[in-house]
Design a protein around this motif. Structure first.
Motif, PDB file in Angstrom:
ATOM      1  N   GLY A 129     -16.773   4.198  68.840  1.00 13.88           N
ATOM      2  CA  GLY A 129     -15.853   3.188  69.880  1.00 13.88           C
ATOM      3  C   GLY A 129     -16.552   1.983  70.212  1.00 13.88           C
ATOM      4  O   GLY A 129     -16.162   0.910  70.580  1.00 13.88           O
ATOM      5  N   ASP A 130     -17.950   2.201  71.014  1.00 13.80           N
ATOM      6  CA  ASP A 130     -18.695   1.332  71.313  1.00 13.80           C
ATOM      7  C   ASP A 130     -19.281   0.358  70.562  1.00 13.80           C
ATOM      8  O   ASP A 130     -19.334  -1.118  70.681  1.00 13.80           O
ATOM      9  N   GLU A 131     -19.668   0.632  69.469  1.00 11.14           N
ATOM     10  CA  GLU A 131     -20.553  -0.092  68.573  1.00 11.14           C
ATOM     11  C   GLU A 131     -20.121  -0.307  67.124  1.00 11.14           C
ATOM     12  O   GLU A 131     -20.500  -1.528  66.547  1.00 11.14           O
ATOM     13  N   ILE A 132     -18.905   0.276  66.757  1.00  5.52           N
ATOM     14  CA  ILE A 132     -18.464   0.188  65.367  1.00  5.52           C
ATOM     15  C   ILE A 132     -16.891  -0.135  65.386  1.00  5.52           C
ATOM     16  O   ILE A 132     -16.626  -1.412  64.641  1.00  5.52           O
ATOM     17  N   ASP A 133     -16.225   0.158  66.009  1.00  3.10           N
ATOM     18  CA  ASP A 133     -14.568   0.144  65.986  1.00  3.10           C
ATOM     19  C   ASP A 133     -14.336  -1.453  66.067  1.00  3.10           C
ATOM     20  O   ASP A 133     -13.689  -1.954  65.404  1.00  3.10           O
ATOM     21  N   GLY A 134     -14.949  -1.927  67.308  1.00  6.33           N
ATOM     22  CA  GLY A 134     -14.570  -3.187  67.500  1.00  6.33           C
ATOM     23  C   GLY A 134     -15.066  -4.536  66.926  1.00  6.33           C
ATOM     24  O   GLY A 134     -14.893  -5.640  67.413  1.00  6.33           O
ATOM     25  N   ALA A 135     -16.126  -4.041  65.969  1.00  2.00           N
ATOM     26  CA  ALA A 135     -16.951  -5.063  65.639  1.00  2.00           C
ATOM     27  C   ALA A 135     -16.766  -4.940  63.883  1.00  2.00           C
ATOM     28  O   ALA A 135     -17.311  -4.260  63.238  1.00  2.00           O
ATOM     29  N   SER A 136     -16.129  -6.080  63.300  1.00  3.35           N
ATOM     30  CA  SER A 136     -15.674  -6.108  61.919  1.00  3.35           C
ATOM     31  C   SER A 136     -16.817  -5.787  61.214  1.00  3.35           C
ATOM     32  O   SER A 136     -16.954  -5.227  59.960  1.00  3.35           O
ATOM     33  N   ARG A 137     -18.106  -6.592  61.380  1.00  4.20           N
ATOM     34  CA  ARG A 137     -19.128  -6.500  60.435  1.00  4.20           C
ATOM     35  C   ARG A 137     -19.839  -4.953  60.383  1.00  4.20           C
ATOM     36  O   ARG A 137     -20.130  -4.633  59.380  1.00  4.20           O
ATOM     37  N   ALA A 138     -19.926  -4.325  61.490  1.00  2.00           N
ATOM     38  CA  ALA A 138     -19.899  -2.906  61.708  1.00  2.00           C
ATOM     39  C   ALA A 138     -19.286  -2.180  60.844  1.00  2.00           C
ATOM     40  O   ALA A 138     -19.575  -1.299  60.063  1.00  2.00           O
ATOM     41  N   ARG A 139     -18.013  -2.516  61.137  1.00  2.00           N
ATOM     42  CA  ARG A 139     -17.093  -1.614  60.421  1.00  2.00           C
ATOM     43  C   ARG A 139     -17.004  -1.616  58.691  1.00  2.00           C
ATOM     44  O   ARG A 139     -17.039  -0.629  58.075  1.00  2.00           O
ATOM     45  N   LYS A 140     -17.779  -2.708  58.236  1.00  2.00           N
ATOM     46  CA  LYS A 140     -17.654  -2.984  56.901  1.00  2.00           C
ATOM     47  C   LYS A 140     -18.787  -2.098  56.137  1.00  2.00           C
ATOM     48  O   LYS A 140     -18.854  -1.736  55.256  1.00  2.00           O
ATOM     49  N   ARG A 141     -19.796  -1.852  57.004  1.00  2.00           N
ATOM     50  CA  ARG A 141     -20.560  -0.662  56.546  1.00  2.00           C
ATOM     51  C   ARG A 141     -20.465   0.565  56.613  1.00  2.00           C
ATOM     52  O   ARG A 141     -20.817   1.411  55.985  1.00  2.00           O
ATOM     53  N   LEU A 142     -19.262   1.022  57.647  1.00  2.00           N
ATOM     54  CA  LEU A 142     -18.864   2.464  57.538  1.00  2.00           C
ATOM     55  C   LEU A 142     -18.130   2.990  56.220  1.00  2.00           C
ATOM     56  O   LEU A 142     -17.169   2.424  55.892  1.00  2.00           O
ATOM     57  N   VAL A 143     -19.100   3.983  55.613  1.00  2.00           N
ATOM     58  CA  VAL A 143     -18.156   4.550  54.521  1.00  2.00           C
ATOM     59  C   VAL A 143     -17.111   5.638  55.076  1.00  2.00           C
ATOM     60  O   VAL A 143     -15.983   5.540  54.629  1.00  2.00           O
ATOM     61  N   SER A 144     -17.585   6.325  55.998  1.00  2.00           N
ATOM     62  CA  SER A 144     -16.491   7.490  56.524  1.00  2.00           C
ATOM     63  C   SER A 144     -17.339   7.907  57.961  1.00  2.00           C
ATOM     64  O   SER A 144     -18.606   7.931  58.025  1.00  2.00           O
ATOM     65  N   ALA A 145     -16.565   8.535  58.672  1.00  2.00           N
ATOM     66  CA  ALA A 145     -17.299   9.385  59.649  1.00  2.00           C
ATOM     67  C   ALA A 145     -16.604  10.708  59.871  1.00  2.00           C
ATOM     68  O   ALA A 145     -15.266  10.916  59.807  1.00  2.00           O
ATOM     69  N   ILE A 146     -17.477  11.688  59.717  1.00  2.00           N
ATOM     70  CA  ILE A 146     -17.106  12.940  59.471  1.00  2.00           C
ATOM     71  C   ILE A 146     -17.404  13.444  60.785  1.00  2.00           C
ATOM     72  O   ILE A 146     -18.587  14.189  61.196  1.00  2.00           O
ATOM     73  N   LEU A 147     -16.255  13.774  61.615  1.00  2.00           N
ATOM     74  CA  LEU A 147     -16.503  13.981  63.141  1.00  2.00           C
ATOM     75  C   LEU A 147     -15.845  15.469  63.326  1.00  2.00           C
ATOM     76  O   LEU A 147     -14.846  15.692  63.534  1.00  2.00           O
ATOM     77  N   LEU A 148     -16.731  16.573  63.219  1.00  2.00           N
ATOM     78  CA  LEU A 148     -16.154  17.891  63.134  1.00  2.00           C
ATOM     79  C   LEU A 148     -16.718  18.439  64.545  1.00  2.00           C
ATOM     80  O   LEU A 148     -17.387  18.244  65.395  1.00  2.00           O
ATOM     81  N   GLY A 149     -15.563  19.535  64.730  1.00  2.00           N
ATOM     82  CA  GLY A 149     -15.806  20.538  66.061  1.00  2.00           C
ATOM     83  C   GLY A 149     -15.462  19.461  67.256  1.00  2.00           C
ATOM     84  O   GLY A 149     -15.923  20.038  68.473  1.00  2.00           O
TER      85      GLY A 149
END
Length: 193
Positions: A129-149
């Motif tokens: 939320g702080d470092e990726i979601d609001g930053a389009s450049r950072a979002r482009k690096r994200l393949v996926s987020a597997i957030l379990l539990g």
């Protein structure tokens, strides 16, 4: 492979990719049995073991980065009144610092999969939320987020909104730049515990 009764069914040997094209950033669940409310930064057998059990398989396809962090310990969680916002912030800041160090020294523009479980999911959800979601450049690096539990909230009837404004829930096995999250509980444990 192990059956539901604990019987060993077999061992699958896998070979890792010698030159993986993606990285995995893994934040482990509550495992520290250090005596205080926050863990220290020593690599204890519990941290090593959980990383092997939960994240090592991903090394077949990615370079795995699993930073130590001063998580809330088992002792801390068993005495929730002793856990302060400052202690939770300590855990978060360790992971945030590790993420930024990873970006500076190792990432070099590579795509990333985020992986977490339990307490690691709460920490990683905040980091995303702080470092990726609001930053389009950072979002482009994200393949996926597997957030379990841990829960990830979205707007009712939608795959986005809530915790993340730009990242959406994965809709298919080929969807990228998205989040996978789920929690499992039985009748003895309420969903908001």
């Amino acid at each position: 492979q192990i059956s539901p009764s604990g019987e060993v069914l077999g061992v699958e040997r896998v070979a890792g990719d010698r030159a993986p094209r993606i990285d995995c950033f893994y934040v482990y669940p509550t495992v520290s049995d250090d005596p205080g409310a926050n863990a220290d930064l020593e690599t204890d057998p519990e941290e090593r073991s959980i990383a092997l059990y939960q994240a090592a398989r991903y090394s077949q396809h990615c370079r795995v980065f699993a930073p130590l962090y001063r998580q809330i310990t088992i002792a801390g969680l068993l005495n929730p009144a002793s856990v302060t916002a400052e202690m939770r912030e300590t855990a978060y800041q360790d992971v945030r610092s590790a993420w930024r160090e990873y970006l500076r020294r190792y990432n070099k523009g590579r795509p990333v999969v985020f992986i977490s479980h339990s307490q690691g999911t709460f920490v990683l959800r905040q980091l995303i939320g702080d470092e990726i979601d609001g930053a389009s450049r950072a979002r482009k690096r994200l393949v996926s987020a597997i957030l379990l539990g841990g829960n990830v909230l979205v707007r009712e009837g939608k795959t986005f909104g809530g915790d993340f404004q730009h990242l959406h829930g994965c809709k298919s096995e080929t969807d990228i730049g998205c989040v996978i999250a789920f929690s499992v509980f039985d009748d003895a444990v309420p969903p908001n515990a």
